[in-house]
Design an enzyme around this catalytic site. Structure first.
Site, PDB file in Angstrom:
ATOM      1  N   LYS A 140       1.488  -1.071  -0.154  1.00  0.00           N
ATOM      2  CA  LYS A 140      -0.013  -0.138  -0.032  1.00  0.00           C
ATOM      3  C   LYS A 140       0.326   1.350  -0.004  1.00  0.00           C
ATOM      4  O   LYS A 140       1.788   0.951   0.924  1.00  0.00           O
ATOM      5  CB  LYS A 140      -0.844   0.040   1.385  1.00  0.00           C
ATOM      6  CG  LYS A 140      -1.915   0.864   1.054  1.00  0.00           C
ATOM      7  CD  LYS A 140      -2.406   1.147   2.857  1.00  0.00           C
ATOM      8  CE  LYS A 140      -3.851   1.933   2.921  1.00  0.00           C
ATOM      9  NZ  LYS A 140      -4.406   2.458   3.709  1.00  0.00           N
ATOM     10  N   SER A 197      -9.306   1.673   2.788  1.00  0.00           N
ATOM     11  CA  SER A 197      -8.252   2.416   1.789  1.00  0.00           C
ATOM     12  C   SER A 197      -7.900   1.331   1.322  1.00  0.00           C
ATOM     13  O   SER A 197      -7.378   1.898   0.546  1.00  0.00           O
ATOM     14  CB  SER A 197      -7.975   3.215   2.729  1.00  0.00           C
ATOM     15  OG  SER A 197      -7.440   3.092   3.779  1.00  0.00           O
ATOM     16  N   SER A 214      -9.819  -0.608   7.336  1.00  0.00           N
ATOM     17  CA  SER A 214      -9.262  -0.385   5.504  1.00  0.00           C
ATOM     18  C   SER A 214      -8.355  -1.912   5.507  1.00  0.00           C
ATOM     19  O   SER A 214      -7.753  -1.748   3.948  1.00  0.00           O
ATOM     20  CB  SER A 214      -7.409   0.677   5.569  1.00  0.00           C
ATOM     21  OG  SER A 214      -8.709   1.829   5.676  1.00  0.00           O
TER      22      SER A 214
HETATM   23  N1  GLN Z   1     -13.065   4.293   6.168  1.00  0.00           N
HETATM   24  C1  GLN Z   1     -12.240   4.354   7.430  1.00  0.00           C
HETATM   25  C2  GLN Z   1     -11.997   6.075   7.578  1.00  0.00           C
HETATM   26  O1  GLN Z   1     -12.002   6.505   6.148  1.00  0.00           O
HETATM   27  C3  GLN Z   1     -10.932   3.735   8.022  1.00  0.00           C
HETATM   28  C4  GLN Z   1      -9.445   3.589   7.047  1.00  0.00           C
HETATM   29  C5  GLN Z   1      -8.460   2.777   7.498  1.00  0.00           C
HETATM   30  O2  GLN Z   1      -9.110   2.207   8.341  1.00  0.00           O
HETATM   31  N2  GLN Z   1      -7.458   3.891   6.950  1.00  0.00           N
HETATM   32  O3  GLN Z   1     -11.074   6.184   8.199  1.00  0.00           O
END
Ligand code: GLN
Length: 481
Positions: free
Chosen positions: A71, A146, A170
């Site tokens: 990532k 994400s 994410s």
């Molecule tokens: N969807 C969550 C957020 O927007 C989790 C994102 C993540 O785990 N990086 O913060």
């Protein structure tokens, strides 16, 4: 490529060079927009030849020749680390994240950096500076987020393993939407050194793979104490690694079914519900006992998470000032204007929204009402899990309330997007491990994952449960490895 490829690689039935060549060819035309950057093909072939030589000489390391995707908020040498943001578009890290270094030390070959929501802030992988990731199961739909690029790369067989990061879901949610396996480890189990910080008390790097065994092998390689991360756990659980316990089964385990996640009030999509129920049946058939449990503070998880995560983000992102890192605005008359312009130009809308929200909840007069209260609720959420784990070994839950949705559908409605995290944020708030395991597809062929949660350091238990679900709920899955 067949999904047995890891087995074939280990058995020497296929060479690393053949695998890398197939990936190079497929990645040329990255229709899912899974990658932000790719390693030069000649370099990849060189590394693959090295892996083949090591195998022939009987000196293969645990991940020898495995192509892995990282990532793009995890620092690597030789490739940019953009975090999906214009502000870090050209950023080259002077060092490598510990987790990436450990993958390389175990023999893995980094093929590229994967697309994500800007700074990991999102649930759909639509906000990066290079545009949205598409879901390989249906390119008109989101891959989840994400870590959507990592999940899509695995589903499209552009890598055999990947790293994501999970602050509120994410790793697990894109794994669920793309039909791959993903683990958010116990907080502190995997070093955060080299992970670009979003919300430091919640962030954790996690392994992702097409199979449970692949995910376990990656986890075994990256887990463990690291002096470079002050929050890294010093304890080393006794016993064999996660990859070595997969065949131990689940007979005699007790699994809790949280009412708040699975009851009528949870507004779960019926197709998601039916896949999660199939996973529960698979565990019961394999000898696990199930019982209903309650996590009474579940309804506060999303609000608590978005207060704490944005507060920490507003502080962590203060470092992008146009001076020390990344993009620097031109034509600024003084220092204050340089900061303002660089940040205004460099950050996208969602990131700005969170910085503003986080600054607000930390500001004098609002701190007690929002941030401090959220910290107290965080403790209550953690205690919910502690009481549940006095009765059961692990919990089964959905990962997300719906399958992957159409690109653009929720992009302009932040609240709708945040509510997608209803089942995943609690594990981060409590610091416990949680994973997503593919549990079949909806009638339209969209993948659905089931979530497994356990007490701190229970990853081996989660992997054993995941293996059973994986074998039972994915027709073509049995025997994959
Ligand atoms: N969807 C969550 C957020 O927007 C989790 C994102 C993540 O785990 N990086 O913060």
């Amino acid at each position: 490529m067949s999904r047995d490829i890891l087995k074939e690689l280990r058995a020497g039935e296929i060479s690393s060079l053949e695998v890398i060549d197939a990936i190079i060819e497929a990645a040329q035309d990255d229709v899912f927009n899974a990658f932000v950057s790719l390693v030069d093909p000649s370099e990849l072939r060189e590394q693959a030849r090295g892996a083949d030589r090591a195998r022939e000489a009987g000196e293969a390391r645990p991940l020898e020749g495995w192509p892995v995707a990282i990532k793009d908020n995890i620092c690597t040498r030789n490739l940019t680390t953009t975090a999906g943001s214009k502000i870090l578009e050209d950023f080259e890290s002077p060092y490598e994240a510990t987790a990436v270094q450990r993958l390389r030390d175990a023999g893995a070959i980094v093929v590229g950096k994967t697309n994500l929501d800007e700074f990991g802030m999102g649930s759909s992988s639509e906000t990066s500076h290079i545009g949205p990731v598409r879901n390989p199961a249906d390119p008109d739909r989101v891959a989840g987020g994400s870590s959507g690029g990592s999940a899509a790369a695995l589903a499209a067989e552009l890598a055999l393993g990947a790293l994501g990061s999970d602050t509120g879901g994410s790793v697990r949610q894109p794994a669920s939407h793309c039909g791959v396996v993903g683990l958010k480890p116990t907080y502190g189990r995997v070093s955060r050194n080299g992970l670009i910080a979003y919300a430091s008390s919640l962030d954790q790097i996690g392994p992702m793979a097409s199979t449970v065994e692949g995910c376990a092998r990656l986890f075994d390689a990256i887990a463990g104490h690291d002096d470079r991360d002050a929050t890294s756990l010093a304890v080393e659980p006794a016993g064999p690694g996660c990859a070595d316990v997969l065949s131990e089964g689940v007979d005699g385990m007790t699994v809790g079914l949280p009412e708040e996640y699975l009851g009528e009030a949870s507004r779960l999509d019926p197709q998601v519900r039916s896949r999660v129920e199939a996973a529960i049946e698979a565990l019961e058939e394999a000898g696990a006992e199930t019982t209903s449990v309650s996590l009474p503070h579940t309804e506060y998880a999303v609000a608590t998470y978005y207060l704490i995560a944005t507060a920490e983000a507003s502080s962590n992102l203060a470092r992008y000032d146009g001076v020390r890192f990344g993009r620097r605005a031109e034509d600024a008359d003084d220092l204050a204007e340089l900061y303002k312009k660089s940040r205004a130009e460099g950050f996208g809308d969602e990131v700005k929204r969170r910085i503003i929200l986080g600054t607000y909840v930390l500001s004098a007069g609002y701190y007690e009402a929002y941030y401090e209260k959220a910290q107290k609720v965080r403790t209550l959420i953690r205690r919910d899990f502690e009481s549940a784990f006095e009765e059961v070994d692990a919990l089964v839950a959905p990962v997300a309330p719906t399958p992957a949705w159409t690109l653009g559908e929720k992009r302009d409605d932040p609240l709708e997007m945040y509510l997608e995290d209803i089942f995943t944020t609690s594990a981060n708030l409590a610091g416990i491990p949680a994973m997503s395991v593919p549990s079949g597809t909806t009638d339209q062929g969209l993948p659905v994952g089931t979530q497994l949660l356990g007490p701190a350091l229970s990853e081996p238990v989660l992997f054993r449960l995941a293996q059973k679900i994986f074998e039972q709920c994915n027709d073509e899955a049995s025997g994959r490895g």
